[in-house]
Each structure stands twice: as structure tokens, then as C-alpha cells.
Design a protein around this motif. Structure first.
Motif, mmCIF file in Angstrom:
data_model
loop_
_atom_site.group_PDB
_atom_site.id
_atom_site.type_symbol
_atom_site.label_atom_id
_atom_site.label_comp_id
_atom_site.label_asym_id
_atom_site.label_seq_id
_atom_site.Cartn_x
_atom_site.Cartn_y
_atom_site.Cartn_z
ATOM 1 N N GLY A 39 -5.900 -34.184 35.046
ATOM 2 C CA GLY A 39 -5.725 -35.283 35.983
ATOM 3 C C GLY A 39 -7.012 -35.681 36.682
ATOM 4 O O GLY A 39 -7.196 -36.842 37.041
ATOM 5 N N LEU A 40 -7.915 -34.717 36.880
ATOM 6 C CA LEU A 40 -9.217 -35.022 37.468
ATOM 7 C C LEU A 40 -10.172 -35.566 36.415
ATOM 8 O O LEU A 40 -10.895 -36.528 36.663
ATOM 9 C CB LEU A 40 -9.813 -33.781 38.127
ATOM 10 N N LYS A 41 -10.197 -34.941 35.244
ATOM 11 C CA LYS A 41 -11.066 -35.421 34.170
ATOM 12 C C LYS A 41 -10.781 -36.883 33.872
ATOM 13 O O LYS A 41 -11.691 -37.674 33.648
ATOM 14 C CB LYS A 41 -10.868 -34.584 32.911
ATOM 15 N N HIS A 42 -9.498 -37.226 33.868
ATOM 16 C CA HIS A 42 -9.094 -38.587 33.514
ATOM 17 C C HIS A 42 -8.686 -39.388 34.752
ATOM 18 O O HIS A 42 -7.708 -40.145 34.724
ATOM 19 C CB HIS A 42 -7.970 -38.547 32.487
ATOM 20 N N THR A 43 -9.440 -39.242 35.826
ATOM 21 C CA THR A 43 -9.214 -40.043 37.032
ATOM 22 C C THR A 43 -9.360 -41.522 36.698
ATOM 23 O O THR A 43 -10.355 -41.936 36.093
ATOM 24 C CB THR A 43 -10.234 -39.667 38.120
ATOM 25 N N ASN A 44 -8.368 -42.318 37.068
ATOM 26 C CA ASN A 44 -8.438 -43.744 36.740
ATOM 27 C C ASN A 44 -9.290 -44.497 37.758
ATOM 28 O O ASN A 44 -9.791 -43.925 38.730
ATOM 29 C CB ASN A 44 -7.034 -44.347 36.615
ATOM 30 N N ALA A 45 -9.447 -45.792 37.520
ATOM 31 C CA ALA A 45 -10.355 -46.588 38.356
ATOM 32 C C ALA A 45 -9.901 -46.626 39.812
ATOM 33 O O ALA A 45 -10.717 -46.494 40.730
ATOM 34 C CB ALA A 45 -10.465 -48.004 37.792
ATOM 35 N N ALA A 46 -8.596 -46.800 40.030
ATOM 36 C CA ALA A 46 -8.088 -46.836 41.406
ATOM 37 C C ALA A 46 -8.275 -45.479 42.077
ATOM 38 O O ALA A 46 -8.624 -45.401 43.263
ATOM 39 C CB ALA A 46 -6.616 -47.241 41.418
ATOM 40 N N GLY A 47 -8.063 -44.400 41.321
ATOM 41 C CA GLY A 47 -8.251 -43.058 41.861
ATOM 42 C C GLY A 47 -9.702 -42.801 42.231
ATOM 43 O O GLY A 47 -9.994 -42.164 43.246
ATOM 44 N N TYR A 48 -10.636 -43.300 41.410
ATOM 45 C CA TYR A 48 -12.051 -43.141 41.729
ATOM 46 C C TYR A 48 -12.388 -43.859 43.034
ATOM 47 O O TYR A 48 -13.073 -43.303 43.901
ATOM 48 C CB TYR A 48 -12.926 -43.682 40.602
ATOM 49 N N GLU A 49 -11.909 -45.088 43.164
ATOM 50 C CA GLU A 49 -12.195 -45.858 44.381
ATOM 51 C C GLU A 49 -11.617 -45.170 45.613
ATOM 52 O O GLU A 49 -12.250 -45.119 46.667
ATOM 53 C CB GLU A 49 -11.621 -47.268 44.252
ATOM 54 N N ARG A 50 -10.431 -44.616 45.451
ATOM 55 C CA ARG A 50 -9.725 -44.022 46.592
ATOM 56 C C ARG A 50 -10.272 -42.645 46.968
ATOM 57 O O ARG A 50 -10.400 -42.324 48.154
ATOM 58 C CB ARG A 50 -8.235 -43.926 46.252
ATOM 59 N N LYS A 51 -10.606 -41.813 45.973
ATOM 60 C CA LYS A 51 -10.921 -40.410 46.234
ATOM 61 C C LYS A 51 -12.403 -40.049 46.158
ATOM 62 O O LYS A 51 -12.838 -39.091 46.799
ATOM 63 C CB LYS A 51 -10.167 -39.524 45.247
ATOM 64 N N PHE A 52 -13.174 -40.797 45.357
ATOM 65 C CA PHE A 52 -14.514 -40.318 45.050
ATOM 66 C C PHE A 52 -15.665 -41.249 45.438
ATOM 67 O O PHE A 52 -16.775 -40.783 45.635
ATOM 68 C CB PHE A 52 -14.629 -40.012 43.549
ATOM 69 N N ARG A 53 -15.409 -42.547 45.527
ATOM 70 C CA ARG A 53 -16.533 -43.446 45.766
ATOM 71 C C ARG A 53 -17.308 -43.078 47.030
ATOM 72 O O ARG A 53 -18.535 -42.963 47.007
ATOM 73 C CB ARG A 53 -16.085 -44.914 45.827
ATOM 74 N N ALA A 54 -16.614 -42.893 48.122
ATOM 75 C CA ALA A 54 -17.293 -42.595 49.381
ATOM 76 C C ALA A 54 -18.106 -41.303 49.298
ATOM 77 O O ALA A 54 -19.127 -41.153 49.970
ATOM 78 C CB ALA A 54 -16.274 -42.497 50.511
ATOM 79 N N MET A 55 -17.677 -40.386 48.444
ATOM 80 C CA MET A 55 -18.359 -39.105 48.306
ATOM 81 C C MET A 55 -19.761 -39.259 47.725
ATOM 82 O O MET A 55 -20.671 -38.491 48.029
ATOM 83 C CB MET A 55 -17.516 -38.197 47.394
ATOM 84 N N PHE A 56 -19.937 -40.283 46.865
ATOM 85 C CA PHE A 56 -21.207 -40.435 46.158
ATOM 86 C C PHE A 56 -22.048 -41.611 46.638
ATOM 87 O O PHE A 56 -23.137 -41.846 46.137
ATOM 88 C CB PHE A 56 -20.954 -40.582 44.654
ATOM 89 N N GLU A 57 -21.559 -42.349 47.621
ATOM 90 C CA GLU A 57 -22.346 -43.439 48.184
ATOM 91 C C GLU A 57 -23.263 -42.883 49.272
ATOM 92 O O GLU A 57 -22.837 -42.082 50.095
ATOM 93 C CB GLU A 57 -21.438 -44.514 48.770
ATOM 94 N N ARG A 58 -24.520 -43.298 49.261
ATOM 95 C CA ARG A 58 -25.474 -42.764 50.222
ATOM 96 C C ARG A 58 -26.393 -43.866 50.760
ATOM 97 O O ARG A 58 -27.045 -44.582 49.989
ATOM 98 C CB ARG A 58 -26.362 -41.690 49.569
ATOM 99 N N GLY A 59 -26.434 -44.030 52.074
ATOM 100 C CA GLY A 59 -27.388 -44.897 52.744
ATOM 101 C C GLY A 59 -27.541 -46.267 52.124
ATOM 102 O O GLY A 59 -26.569 -47.001 51.918
#
Length: 204
Positions: A39-59
């Protein structure tokens, strides 16, 4: 899913689109690789936006763009059907051993899908709740070279893929009635894939 932080790119692994081969070729270059659970390996686009984008955005860095690959819908389901026929799944609720492709598709189209037919939808994987494309760069599986060329340009890498998780051969003939029902059910999938015939789709 793989994150390439410096290159500002996230590879979203649509199942059954060569994802294991891509991961094997590029995992050493990636800043982060999500392998398990599936489920993590195949995270869909909405899941990426919701769970991960903020984690990798910097300054003041540019936003990370997403890239994915989509396969012809019937062929995609055929790959799932063949993959779940493998001996390792024999006797498991996810096994398609002994089934015809027609019976697999009929189960997929049923109101209550049995476990072996619960494989989701590519269209839902790459779009938001309004069915708008949510992936910045979407490529067609049947035209794989442009996808590899894109990765080579973005990552500055010479990429060579090796076949991984090849499914056993099987009869994938489908009745006209079920083909029509499938096209009606997966309108979004067929529309997006058809749009990719003319080349990759990109959004800003």
C-alpha cells in the motif's frame, strides 16, 4: 514510490506497469524508496499529495513533480489475472488459478468484488476526487521509451531495465459483452489511456 529530492521528482508506482524493474534500476539514486507494505509502495497520486508532499517540500526549492505510467486497461487487468495465477498463490483467496479471464473480469465488475479481483483502477490512481489528472507527467506503458528518456534527462542517469516479476502466459480472450461492460465501468481509464496515444500528458 521513489523520491528524488535533489531532482525534485517523485515516481508513483502504478501497479503492473514495470515498477519493480524501474525500482531495481534506480533505487540507489533515490533519496527515499517505499517498498513495503504494498500500500505504501503503490501510493496513488492523491495519497502522495495528502501524506507525503509536505514531508519533502523545503523552503524556496521548486515543488516536487510527480511522474507515473499507465497501461491499456484490459491488458493491465490481464497482467493482474496472470500474476495471481502463479503457483505461490495456489489456494489463497487472491489466487486466480483455474479461472478464465472472462470470469475474472466478471468478478472485477461485480458489486462486491472477491479478494482476487480487488485490484483498483489506474484512473483513480492518477486523478483527484473530481477525476482531474493529478500527476505532473504521465506516460503510456506501451510507449515506454519516452518515459525512460524523461527519467534519464531529469536524473542525469543512463537507465537500463531488466525484466522483473514476469507473469505466466495465459489466455486473455474476453467476450464482447464483458468488454463493453468494462469500457462503460472504466470510462476514465480508457479516456486517459487513449489521450496518451499522442504522447505523454503533463500538467503544471
Amino acid at each position: 514510490m521513489m523520491i528524488f529530492f535533489k531532482e525534485r521528482l517523485a515516481y508513483l508506482a502504478v501497479p503492473k506497469t514495470g515498477t519493480s524493474a524501474v525500482e531495481r534500476a534506480l533505487h540507489r539514486r533515490a533519496s527515499a524508496v517505499l517498498r513495503d507494505p504494498p500500500g505504501l509502495k503503490h501510493t496513488n497520486a492523491a495519497g502522495y499529495e495528502r501524506k507525503f508532499r509536505a514531508m519533502f517540500e523545503r523552503g524556496n526549492l521548486k515543488p516536487i513533480q510527480t511522474v507515473a505510467v499507465m497501461r491499456e486497461p484490459v491488458d493491465w487487468l490481464g497482467s493482474w489475472f496472470r500474476y495471481r495465477q502463479r503457483p505461490a498463490l495456489s489456494g489463497h483467496q487472491n489466487s486466480t488459478e483455474g479461472l478464465t479471464f472472462d470470469s475474472f473480469i466478471a468478478a472485477y465488475l461485480s458489486d462486491k468484488q472477491p479478494p482476487f479481483a480487488e485490484v483498483g483502477s489506474q484512473g483513480r490512481f492518477v486523478t483527484d476526487e473530481k477525476s482531474d489528472l493529478l500527476v505532473n507527467h504521465l506516460f503510456q506503458y506501451e510507449q515506454f521509451d519516452p518515459f525512460i528518456e524523461f527519467l534519464q534527462r531529469r536524473l542525469g542517469a543512463d537507465i537500463k531495465l531488466k525484466t522483473v516479476n514476469k507473469s505466466p502466459k495465459s489466455d486473455l480472450s474476453l467476450s464482447k459483452t464483458l468488454q463493453k461492460e468494462l469500457e462503460d465501468r472504466l470510462v476514465l481509464d480508457f479516456q486517459i489511456h487513449a489521450a496518451l496515444d499522442d504522447g505523454p500528458l503533463s500538467i503544471s
